[in-house]
Design a protein around this motif. Structure first.
Motif, PDB file in Angstrom:
ATOM      1  N   ARG A  95      11.664   7.856 -29.469  1.00 60.54           N
ATOM      2  CA  ARG A  95      10.393   7.162 -29.636  1.00 60.54           C
ATOM      3  C   ARG A  95      10.617   5.728 -30.128  1.00 60.54           C
ATOM      4  NH1 ARG A  95       7.138   9.255 -34.092  1.00 60.54           N
ATOM      5  NH2 ARG A  95       7.757  11.247 -33.239  1.00 60.54           N
ATOM      6  N   ILE A  96      11.539   5.558 -31.083  1.00 60.57           N
ATOM      7  CA  ILE A  96      11.831   4.215 -31.595  1.00 60.57           C
ATOM      8  C   ILE A  96      12.405   3.344 -30.473  1.00 60.57           C
ATOM      9  CG2 ILE A  96      13.366   2.925 -33.132  1.00 60.57           C
ATOM     10  CD1 ILE A  96      12.970   5.193 -35.196  1.00 60.57           C
ATOM     11  N   GLU A  99       9.616   2.383 -28.240  1.00 62.97           N
ATOM     12  CA  GLU A  99       8.764   1.355 -28.848  1.00 62.97           C
ATOM     13  C   GLU A  99       9.467  -0.006 -28.845  1.00 62.97           C
ATOM     14  OE1 GLU A  99       7.597   2.825 -32.694  1.00 62.97           O
ATOM     15  OE2 GLU A  99       6.271   4.337 -31.834  1.00 62.97           O
ATOM     16  N   LEU A 102       9.241  -1.221 -25.364  1.00 61.77           N
ATOM     17  CA  LEU A 102       7.871  -1.677 -25.095  1.00 61.77           C
ATOM     18  C   LEU A 102       7.639  -3.045 -25.733  1.00 61.77           C
ATOM     19  CD1 LEU A 102       5.055  -1.008 -23.948  1.00 61.77           C
ATOM     20  CD2 LEU A 102       4.524   0.055 -26.152  1.00 61.77           C
ATOM     21  N   GLY A 103       8.137  -3.239 -26.940  1.00 59.19           N
ATOM     22  CA  GLY A 103       8.004  -4.547 -27.611  1.00 59.19           C
ATOM     23  C   GLY A 103       8.718  -5.637 -26.835  1.00 59.19           C
ATOM     24  N   CYS A 106       6.704  -6.384 -23.715  1.00 56.98           N
ATOM     25  CA  CYS A 106       5.533  -7.210 -24.038  1.00 56.98           C
ATOM     26  C   CYS A 106       5.950  -8.662 -24.274  1.00 56.98           C
ATOM     27  CB  CYS A 106       4.814  -6.667 -25.269  1.00 56.98           C
ATOM     28  SG  CYS A 106       3.932  -5.132 -24.946  1.00 56.98           S
TER      29      CYS A 106
END
Length: 120
Positions: A95-96, A99, A102-103, A106
């Motif tokens: 999950r980390i 994320e 994903l960061g 973005c």
């Protein structure tokens, strides 16, 4: 009277001896009965001790069985707990990582938008 007492004393000796012998026989019988009673009591005591030992053995086996079962249960619980923790750690890492990715994505998108917009 004197003759009677003299005759009585001569009769007292044999009857006194008979009474003593009767008393001795009676005491011997009582002693033999007491020995039998003691023997029976010893045998009963031995039987009771054997029963007690057997009951203790059964109780010990039962208790050791319970202890083994509890230890097995604890071991299994520990293994399950370790497996769950390991799985949770792995899921958390994924999950980390997702994320973080994903960061970064973005951030790249934001950079690309800035690059496409005309600068005024």
């Amino acid at each position: 009277m004197a003759g009677g007492s003299a005759g009585g004393s001569s009769e007292d000796t044999p009857s006194g001896t008979q009474a003593e012998q009767q008393q001795i026989r009676s005491l011997k019988l009582k002693l033999a009965e007491q020995k039998d009673v003691r023997k029976k009591l010893r045998e009963e005591k031995q039987e009771l001790l054997q029963q007690l030992a057997a009951e203790r053995s059964v109780k010990l086996k039962f208790c050791s069985g319970l202890i083994c079962y509890h230890l097995l249960e604890c071991t299994q619980y520990s293994e399950v707990k370790d497996n769950l923790l390991s799985s949770l750690k792995e899921q958390t890492k994924k999950r980390i990582a997702a994320e973080v990715e994903l960061g970064r994505s973005c951030a790249r998108d934001t950079e690309q938008r800035k690059a496409r917009q005309p600068q005024s």
